[in-house]
Motif scaffolding. Sequence first.
Motif, PDB file in Angstrom:
ATOM      1  N   TRP A 113      12.375   2.546   7.203  1.00 31.39           N
ATOM      2  CA  TRP A 113      10.870   2.056   7.147  1.00 31.39           C
ATOM      3  C   TRP A 113      10.490   1.546   5.668  1.00 31.39           C
ATOM      4  O   TRP A 113       9.759   0.824   5.300  1.00 31.39           O
ATOM      5  N   PHE A 114      10.983   2.633   4.706  1.00 30.82           N
ATOM      6  CA  PHE A 114      10.610   2.308   3.403  1.00 30.82           C
ATOM      7  C   PHE A 114      11.166   0.576   2.863  1.00 30.82           C
ATOM      8  O   PHE A 114      10.638  -0.014   2.385  1.00 30.82           O
ATOM      9  N   ALA A 115      12.464   0.716   3.432  1.00 32.58           N
ATOM     10  CA  ALA A 115      13.071  -0.754   3.258  1.00 32.58           C
ATOM     11  C   ALA A 115      12.057  -2.029   3.854  1.00 32.58           C
ATOM     12  O   ALA A 115      12.049  -2.895   3.064  1.00 32.58           O
ATOM     13  N   VAL A 116      11.828  -1.632   4.920  1.00 33.06           N
ATOM     14  CA  VAL A 116      10.903  -2.746   5.752  1.00 33.06           C
ATOM     15  C   VAL A 116       9.585  -2.833   4.662  1.00 33.06           C
ATOM     16  O   VAL A 116       9.200  -3.900   4.389  1.00 33.06           O
ATOM     17  N   GLY A 117       8.908  -1.904   4.218  1.00 33.90           N
ATOM     18  CA  GLY A 117       7.860  -1.935   3.348  1.00 33.90           C
ATOM     19  C   GLY A 117       8.245  -2.794   2.028  1.00 33.90           C
ATOM     20  O   GLY A 117       7.387  -3.728   1.480  1.00 33.90           O
ATOM     21  N   ALA A 170       1.421  -0.004   1.403  1.00 36.90           N
ATOM     22  CA  ALA A 170       0.934   1.045   2.255  1.00 36.90           C
ATOM     23  C   ALA A 170       2.182   1.670   2.958  1.00 36.90           C
ATOM     24  O   ALA A 170       2.145   2.833   3.134  1.00 36.90           O
ATOM     25  N   ILE A 171       2.859   0.817   3.406  1.00 42.49           N
ATOM     26  CA  ILE A 171       3.994   1.244   4.306  1.00 42.49           C
ATOM     27  C   ILE A 171       4.970   2.070   3.289  1.00 42.49           C
ATOM     28  O   ILE A 171       5.641   3.193   3.555  1.00 42.49           O
ATOM     29  N   MET A 172       5.102   1.400   2.030  1.00 43.28           N
ATOM     30  CA  MET A 172       6.044   2.122   1.148  1.00 43.28           C
ATOM     31  C   MET A 172       5.594   3.278   0.594  1.00 43.28           C
ATOM     32  O   MET A 172       6.037   4.482   0.455  1.00 43.28           O
ATOM     33  N   LEU A 173       4.051   3.834   0.521  1.00 50.89           N
ATOM     34  CA  LEU A 173       3.463   4.897  -0.053  1.00 50.89           C
ATOM     35  C   LEU A 173       3.632   5.904   0.949  1.00 50.89           C
ATOM     36  O   LEU A 173       4.133   7.003   0.558  1.00 50.89           O
ATOM     37  N   LEU A 198       7.422   7.113   1.280  1.00 50.19           N
ATOM     38  CA  LEU A 198       7.685   7.780  -0.027  1.00 50.19           C
ATOM     39  C   LEU A 198       7.106   9.232   0.038  1.00 50.19           C
ATOM     40  O   LEU A 198       7.936  10.150  -0.476  1.00 50.19           O
ATOM     41  N   VAL A 199       5.854   9.631   0.421  1.00 47.08           N
ATOM     42  CA  VAL A 199       5.615  10.609   0.616  1.00 47.08           C
ATOM     43  C   VAL A 199       6.227  11.483   1.671  1.00 47.08           C
ATOM     44  O   VAL A 199       6.610  12.894   1.494  1.00 47.08           O
ATOM     45  N   ALA A 200       6.431  11.015   2.816  1.00 46.82           N
ATOM     46  CA  ALA A 200       7.269  11.556   3.891  1.00 46.82           C
ATOM     47  C   ALA A 200       8.624  12.020   3.350  1.00 46.82           C
ATOM     48  O   ALA A 200       9.114  13.324   3.496  1.00 46.82           O
ATOM     49  N   LEU A 201       9.253  11.072   2.680  1.00 49.07           N
ATOM     50  CA  LEU A 201      10.440  11.387   1.833  1.00 49.07           C
ATOM     51  C   LEU A 201      10.456  12.514   0.888  1.00 49.07           C
ATOM     52  O   LEU A 201      11.203  13.387   1.070  1.00 49.07           O
ATOM     53  N   GLY A 202       9.473  12.736   0.136  1.00 48.27           N
ATOM     54  CA  GLY A 202       9.446  13.654  -0.684  1.00 48.27           C
ATOM     55  C   GLY A 202       8.977  15.176  -0.060  1.00 48.27           C
ATOM     56  O   GLY A 202       9.833  15.932  -0.333  1.00 48.27           O
TER      57      GLY A 202
END
Length: 82
Positions: free
Chosen positions: A52-56, A63-66, A69-73
Amino acid sequence: MARTGVSRWRDPRLAFAIKWIASLIQIAGYALTAFDMTPWNLYLFLAGVLGWFAVGVLWNDRAIMLIHLVALGAMIAGLISG
Protein backbone atom coordinates in the motif's frame (compact mmCIF):
# COMPACT_ATOMS: atom_id res chain seq x y z
CA MET A 1 4.08 -3.17 -22.82
CA ALA A 2 3.50 0.42 -21.78
CA ARG A 3 0.98 2.54 -23.59
CA THR A 4 2.26 5.51 -25.55
CA GLY A 5 3.11 8.38 -23.23
CA VAL A 6 2.58 6.36 -20.05
CA SER A 7 5.56 5.14 -18.08
CA ARG A 8 5.39 1.55 -16.90
CA TRP A 9 5.53 2.81 -13.30
CA ARG A 10 2.66 5.25 -13.84
CA ASP A 11 0.43 2.71 -15.56
CA PRO A 12 -2.80 2.62 -13.53
CA ARG A 13 -2.98 -1.15 -13.99
CA LEU A 14 0.17 -1.55 -11.89
CA ALA A 15 -1.31 0.36 -8.95
CA PHE A 16 -4.58 -1.57 -9.37
CA ALA A 17 -2.75 -4.90 -9.17
CA ILE A 18 -0.56 -3.88 -6.22
CA LYS A 19 -3.47 -2.52 -4.17
CA TRP A 20 -5.53 -5.69 -4.61
CA ILE A 21 -2.63 -8.02 -3.91
CA ALA A 22 -1.64 -5.97 -0.85
CA SER A 23 -5.24 -5.97 0.37
CA LEU A 24 -5.53 -9.76 0.02
CA ILE A 25 -2.23 -10.20 1.85
CA GLN A 26 -3.46 -7.99 4.71
CA ILE A 27 -6.74 -9.93 4.91
CA ALA A 28 -4.68 -13.11 5.23
CA GLY A 29 -2.75 -11.36 8.01
CA TYR A 30 -6.03 -10.69 9.84
CA ALA A 31 -6.98 -14.35 9.48
CA LEU A 32 -3.66 -15.44 10.94
CA THR A 33 -4.15 -12.98 13.80
CA ALA A 34 -7.53 -14.60 14.54
CA PHE A 35 -5.76 -17.96 14.84
CA ASP A 36 -2.93 -16.49 16.98
CA MET A 37 -0.31 -17.30 14.37
CA THR A 38 2.33 -14.80 15.40
CA PRO A 39 4.76 -13.74 13.88
CA TRP A 40 3.43 -14.99 10.52
CA ASN A 41 0.56 -12.53 10.71
CA LEU A 42 3.02 -9.66 11.12
CA TYR A 43 5.03 -10.76 8.12
CA LEU A 44 1.88 -10.63 6.00
CA PHE A 45 0.94 -7.25 7.46
CA LEU A 46 4.42 -5.96 6.62
CA ALA A 47 4.07 -7.11 3.01
CA GLY A 48 0.61 -5.54 2.75
CA VAL A 49 1.74 -2.26 4.27
CA LEU A 50 4.70 -2.07 1.90
CA GLY A 51 2.38 -2.77 -1.02
CA TRP A 52 0.00 0.00 0.00
CA PHE A 53 2.94 2.36 0.55
CA ALA A 54 4.01 1.61 -3.03
CA VAL A 55 0.49 2.46 -4.21
CA GLY A 56 0.75 5.78 -2.35
CA VAL A 57 4.01 6.49 -4.16
CA LEU A 58 2.53 5.57 -7.54
CA TRP A 59 -0.51 7.78 -6.90
CA ASN A 60 1.61 10.52 -5.28
CA ASP A 61 -0.81 10.33 -2.34
CA ARG A 62 0.97 11.54 0.78
CA ALA A 63 -1.87 10.52 3.11
CA ILE A 64 -1.61 6.89 2.01
CA MET A 65 2.17 7.02 2.30
CA LEU A 66 2.03 8.59 5.79
CA ILE A 67 -0.42 6.14 7.33
CA HIS A 68 1.48 3.16 5.98
CA LEU A 69 4.85 4.52 7.11
CA VAL A 70 3.44 4.93 10.62
CA ALA A 71 2.01 1.39 10.50
CA LEU A 72 5.34 0.07 9.22
CA GLY A 73 7.23 1.80 12.05
CA ALA A 74 4.83 0.41 14.65
CA MET A 75 5.12 -3.12 13.30
CA ILE A 76 8.90 -2.98 13.13
CA ALA A 77 9.04 -1.65 16.72
CA GLY A 78 6.76 -4.49 17.81
CA LEU A 79 8.88 -7.10 16.07
CA ILE A 80 12.08 -5.76 17.61
CA SER A 81 10.65 -5.53 21.12
CA GLY A 82 8.82 -8.85 21.05
